[in-house]
Write an enzyme that holds these catalytic residues in place. Structure first.
Site, PDB file in Angstrom:
ATOM      1  N   GLY A 143      12.569 -12.918  14.408  1.00 40.97           N
ATOM      2  CA  GLY A 143      12.380 -14.832  15.647  1.00 40.97           C
ATOM      3  C   GLY A 143      11.284 -14.044  16.457  1.00 40.97           C
ATOM      4  N   ASP A 202       0.040  -7.394  12.261  1.00 44.42           N
ATOM      5  CA  ASP A 202       1.079  -7.316  11.601  1.00 44.42           C
ATOM      6  C   ASP A 202       1.418  -6.551  10.596  1.00 44.42           C
ATOM      7  OD1 ASP A 202       1.271  -9.091  14.196  1.00 44.42           O
ATOM      8  OD2 ASP A 202       2.229 -10.681  12.866  1.00 44.42           O
ATOM      9  N   TYR A 252       0.395 -22.679  16.416  1.00 47.01           N
ATOM     10  CA  TYR A 252      -0.273 -21.076  16.030  1.00 47.01           C
ATOM     11  C   TYR A 252      -1.827 -21.575  15.338  1.00 47.01           C
ATOM     12  CZ  TYR A 252      -1.544 -16.775  14.203  1.00 47.01           C
ATOM     13  OH  TYR A 252      -1.423 -16.006  14.099  1.00 47.01           O
TER      14      TYR A 252
HETATM   15  C1  GLA Z   1       1.178 -13.379  15.444  1.00 53.14           C
HETATM   16  C2  GLA Z   1       0.544 -13.070  14.060  1.00 53.14           C
HETATM   17  C3  GLA Z   1      -0.589 -12.399  14.633  1.00 53.14           C
HETATM   18  C4  GLA Z   1      -1.313 -12.309  15.815  1.00 53.14           C
HETATM   19  C5  GLA Z   1      -0.095 -12.740  16.693  1.00 53.14           C
HETATM   20  C6  GLA Z   1      -0.718 -13.437  18.231  1.00 53.14           C
HETATM   21  O1  GLA Z   1       2.274 -12.254  15.070  1.00 53.14           O
HETATM   22  O2  GLA Z   1       1.656 -13.070  13.032  1.00 53.14           O
HETATM   23  O3  GLA Z   1      -1.830 -12.667  13.348  1.00 53.14           O
HETATM   24  O4  GLA Z   1      -2.252 -13.661  15.916  1.00 53.14           O
HETATM   25  O5  GLA Z   1       0.296 -13.397  16.285  1.00 53.14           O
HETATM   26  O6  GLA Z   1      -1.654 -12.037  18.364  1.00 53.14           O
END
Ligand code: GLA
Length: 427
Positions: A143, A202, A252
């Site tokens: 986290g 990611d 988000y």
């Molecule tokens: C998280 C999400 C990614 C990206 C970042 C912000 O890590 O998993 O896909 O959107 O936030 O850049």
């Protein structure tokens, strides 16, 4: 004996030792729990994003690096359909059946959702997988915005693939195309099993990272380039606010929806666009007034951030071609772009928080800091800073003391080596 596939960079000897230690330790823990050695061990790294935040789900550009912090899974294949899983760091276990994963069993712990999701989607896309005994552990802080969850789903994907074919073939067989498919599958796990509409960054960097290189990724075409990160006397420091990212998932998803709304409205004036990636700042400014005030700020940030990534990558490439004497200027330009990225995330995209702003403010006041910004989704988590190695001691002392004084929280600082993507090791 663990195959010595780790020796990829003699400069990271300290971290390799640490990594060998972690792999031996997870192997030993597996033996303690299951009474026998695992067949193989998977390691998938976390990441830190240097620039290009919240651009991936807008079909834009990102520039992350894989870091030498990993989720490890020690695995032994079973002859039945059961999954017997132990997550050492939270001291929890789960027993599941490959034929009863959807809907997610009500007693399944949250961390197991990633394995459940991966196993379900692999099976749905015609991969034959078997039951496994597995021990899961890692040192990617959970986290903290360093992609512990992507590292978990990527390592789970390789664990299931390794159990269904000879382990020796997995590393070789995971072609670039297959890695892209696996990244997309792991992204779907977040969407369908965890409820975060994340982008593709990611999972891709965890699979595709390369030691001492940043991954310049076009999140629309998934074309990429490994760009050498010749940082010379500089290094990457990550600073953890230790603030729990409670708003991260809901905010988000809201940001993503706001960007999509912006594209919907703008597409009435600029035909043919399907994402913010398709709009340059000059065109945007002509039609910005048609958007609600908040949507204007969100879209502006994304459009500017995409340009910053392109500039940052060109800057690094220019630096790679320069002679040693002149070598620092482009890095300074890179740092300025990082600072501007933070400002946009703070003021326009509004995903930073007081603690992240404080850490970047302190960092920016230290001589030798080239650039600093929040990294990852935001609302807590970490900052990333490029800093001259001579300034590291001052950085540690001042970041810790001033942050502690103002928040009462002890931050954590990690100096990370830029690492390779996920790998499977035979035992
Ligand atoms: C998280 C999400 C990614 C990206 C970042 C912000 O890590 O998993 O896909 O959107 O936030 O850049």
């Amino acid at each position: 004996m663990i195959q010595d596939a780790l020796i990829d960079n003699p400069n990271t000897a300290g971290s390799l030792e640490n990594r060998h230690g972690q792999i031996s330790s997870v192997r030993q823990q597996f033996e303690n729990i299951f009474g026998d050695a695992p067949e193989f061990i998977v390691a998938a790294p976390g990441r830190v994003n240097l620039i290009g935040e919240h651009t991936d789900y807008n079909d834009g550009y990102v520039f992350p690096v894989a870091i030498d912090k990993y989720i490890h899974i020690a695995v032994r294949k079973r002859s039945d359909r059961r999954l017997v899983l132990h997550a050492l760091d939270v001291n929890e276990s789960a027993e599941l059946n490959l034929d009863a994963l959807r809907p997610i069993p009500s007693n399944a712990p949250t961390w197991s959702y990633y394995l459940i999701g991966v196993a379900t989607l692999l099976q749905e896309s015609s991969n034959e997988i078997t039951g496994i005994d597995a021990v899961i552990t890692g040192d990617v802080p959970i986290g903290a915005g360093l992609s512990s969850s992507a590292a978990l789903s990527v390592s789970a994907a390789l664990a299931f693939l390794g159990s269904s074919k000879p382990v020796s073939s997995v590393n070789n067989e995971v072609s670039e195309a297959r890695k892209k498919e696996l990244a997309a599958l792991c992204q779907r796990v977040e969407h369908e099993f965890v409820g975060v509409n994340c982008g593709i960054m990611d999972q891709t960097i965890s699979l595709m990272g390369r030691a001492d290189h940043g991954l310049f990724l076009d999140c629309r075409s998934l074309e990429y380039e490994h760009v050498p990160l010749n940082l010379g006397a500089h290094c990457i420091a990550i600073c953890n606010t230790k603030v729990k990212r409670e708003l991260a998932a809901s905010e988000y998803n809201k940001r993503r929806a706001e960007c999509e709304r912006g594209v919907d409205i703008l597409s009435q004036s600029i035909p043919g666009i399907s994402s913010l990636r398709d709009i340059n700042l000059t065109d945007y400014e002509k039609y910005e007034g048609k958007l609600p005030a908040l949507t204007q700020k969100r879209c502006r940030y994304v459009i500017e951030e995409n340009t910053r990534v392109l500039d940052a990558v060109s800057t690094l490439k220019a630096r790679n071609q320069q002679t040693v004497e002149k070598v620092d200027n482009p890095l300074i330009a890179f740092g300025r772009l990082m600072n501007a990225s933070h400002k946009g995330l703070r003021d326009d995209y509004e995903v930073s928080c007081g603690e992240l702003n404080l850490l970047t403010d302190i960092a920016r006041s230290i001589d030798g800091v080239i650039g600093t910004r929040m990294t990852g989704a935001g609302f807590g988590g970490c900052t990333v800073t490029i800093i001259h190695t001579n300034a590291l001691e001052t950085f540690r002392t001042r970041m810790t003391a001033e942050y502690r004084k103002q928040t009462g929280i002890e931050p954590e600082i990690y100096l990370c080596n830029v690492s390779n993507g996920a790998q499977v090791f035979n035992c």
